[in-house]
Design a protein around this motif. Structure first.
Motif, PDB file in Angstrom:
ATOM      1  N   MET A 153       0.888  -1.164   0.007  1.00 24.29           N
ATOM      2  CA  MET A 153      -0.013  -0.114   0.095  1.00 24.29           C
ATOM      3  C   MET A 153       0.670   1.498   0.018  1.00 24.29           C
ATOM      4  O   MET A 153       0.612   2.185  -0.671  1.00 24.29           O
ATOM      5  CB  MET A 153      -0.964  -0.102   1.150  1.00 24.29           C
ATOM      6  N   ILE A 154       1.881   1.208   0.774  1.00 26.23           N
ATOM      7  CA  ILE A 154       2.900   2.313   0.735  1.00 26.23           C
ATOM      8  C   ILE A 154       3.607   2.430  -0.526  1.00 26.23           C
ATOM      9  O   ILE A 154       3.788   3.858  -1.072  1.00 26.23           O
ATOM     10  CB  ILE A 154       3.841   2.174   1.948  1.00 26.23           C
ATOM     11  N   TRP A 155       3.868   1.488  -1.059  1.00 28.49           N
ATOM     12  CA  TRP A 155       4.801   1.418  -2.138  1.00 28.49           C
ATOM     13  C   TRP A 155       3.948   1.935  -3.798  1.00 28.49           C
ATOM     14  O   TRP A 155       4.553   2.763  -4.271  1.00 28.49           O
ATOM     15  CB  TRP A 155       5.514   0.043  -2.340  1.00 28.49           C
ATOM     16  N   THR A 156       2.845   1.400  -3.677  1.00 29.13           N
ATOM     17  CA  THR A 156       2.069   1.681  -4.572  1.00 29.13           C
ATOM     18  C   THR A 156       0.972   2.873  -4.504  1.00 29.13           C
ATOM     19  O   THR A 156       0.241   3.204  -5.485  1.00 29.13           O
ATOM     20  CB  THR A 156       1.399   0.464  -5.246  1.00 29.13           C
ATOM     21  N   ARG A 157       0.950   3.368  -3.060  1.00 34.02           N
ATOM     22  CA  ARG A 157      -0.039   4.427  -2.894  1.00 34.02           C
ATOM     23  C   ARG A 157      -1.497   3.769  -2.908  1.00 34.02           C
ATOM     24  O   ARG A 157      -2.487   4.553  -3.303  1.00 34.02           O
ATOM     25  CB  ARG A 157       0.229   5.612  -3.665  1.00 34.02           C
ATOM     26  N   GLU A 158      -1.747   2.522  -2.958  1.00 36.49           N
ATOM     27  CA  GLU A 158      -3.016   1.991  -3.141  1.00 36.49           C
ATOM     28  C   GLU A 158      -3.870   1.960  -2.093  1.00 36.49           C
ATOM     29  O   GLU A 158      -3.259   1.584  -0.869  1.00 36.49           O
ATOM     30  CB  GLU A 158      -2.756   0.291  -3.696  1.00 36.49           C
ATOM     31  N   ARG A 159      -5.023   2.711  -2.028  1.00 33.92           N
ATOM     32  CA  ARG A 159      -5.856   2.868  -1.038  1.00 33.92           C
ATOM     33  C   ARG A 159      -7.465   2.156  -1.271  1.00 33.92           C
ATOM     34  O   ARG A 159      -8.237   2.695  -0.531  1.00 33.92           O
ATOM     35  CB  ARG A 159      -5.869   4.370  -0.525  1.00 33.92           C
TER      36      ARG A 159
END
Length: 253
Positions: A153-159
């Motif tokens: 989530m942090i690496w891809t900024r997937e939320r």
């Protein structure tokens, strides 16, 4: 330096040889015990199994075989204690469960499982279905997966809701498995348990023979050990009664 290396190598070889010989000796004792059991010499089998216990060997097969040998010599309390020890190490073994149940049927003191909360009995059965090590592995897996999802989530900024839902589920499973593992350790290792190993014993109101009798208990009845004092155990027995029993009349599970 060469001399030192040669000495080190020689020491390692001696250690390896000694370990191999010790392993062979333990295997010999185990085979001797099994042969004695097959011949019906159960006392000899017990002696050989106990040699392995004294050598620090502790596995479900040894405790199960020892329990069978005790049962054959009419030592019901010791047999039940060994079956319980075996279940700690192999809780889903049908043979151990069957023999423990059969041994319990030979007890004079019958324990009603409905005397305790059905919810607790259900939860306890789940907690004890796995070993403490297995719960530790499950907890570690859920923690690792949670960390990987969080890194993703942090690496891809997937939320997205799906990713958040997966992370939430993994965290919940991590907490549940961690709690179950803690309860398992408490029940199997931190909480002391005992089993009566004499045919009949008077349970006293205090730690001494001069105290009033609370009730009569019989071989095989198990109990939670609350404390030990002056050669006596204070226990809560599986029949829900409480009292003191001589250490010599019981064995720890």
């Amino acid at each position: 330096m060469k001399t030192i290396y040669l000495i080190m190598i020689f020491a390692i070889l001696l250690t390896a040889i000694g370990t191999a010989k010790a392993s062979d000796a333990l295997e010999y004792d185990f085979n001797q015990a099994n042969e004695a059991y097959q011949k019906g010499d159960y006392e000899e089998a017990i002696d050989n199994y106990l040699k392995l216990v004294a050598a620090g060997i502790d596995n479900s097969t040894l405790q199960y075989n020892l329990g069978n040998a005790y049962f054959k010599t009419d030592q019901l309390g010791m047999a039940i204690a060994c079956y319980h020890r075996a279940l700690k190490l192999d809780p889903r073994n049908d043979d151990i469960l069957a023999n423990l149940e059969f041994a319990r049927q030979n007890m004079i003191d019958k324990v009603d499982p409905t005397a305790t909360s059905p919810i607790w009995n259900w939860y306890r059965s789940i907690v004890l279905y796995y070993t403490a090590n297995e719960w530790t592995v499950l907890t570690s897996i859920f923690l690792l997966l949670s960390a990987l999802i969080l890194i993703y989530m942090i690496w891809t900024r997937e939320r997205g809701m799906i990713v958040k839902g997966i992370l939430s589920l993994l965290l919940v499973l991590f907490m549940i498995s961690g709690i179950c593992g803690g309860v398992n350790i408490n029940l199997n290792y931190l909480k002391s348990r005992g089993a009566i190993v004499v045919p009949e014993v008077s349970i006293k109101a205090g730690p001494g023979g001069s105290f009033d009798e609370q009730f009569i208990a019989h071989e095989g009845l198990t109990f939670d050990i609350l404390k030990q004092e002056s050669g006596w155990y204070l226990g809560v027995f599986d029949n829900r009664l409480k009292g003191w029993i001589r250490v010599a009349d019981a064995t720890r599970i």
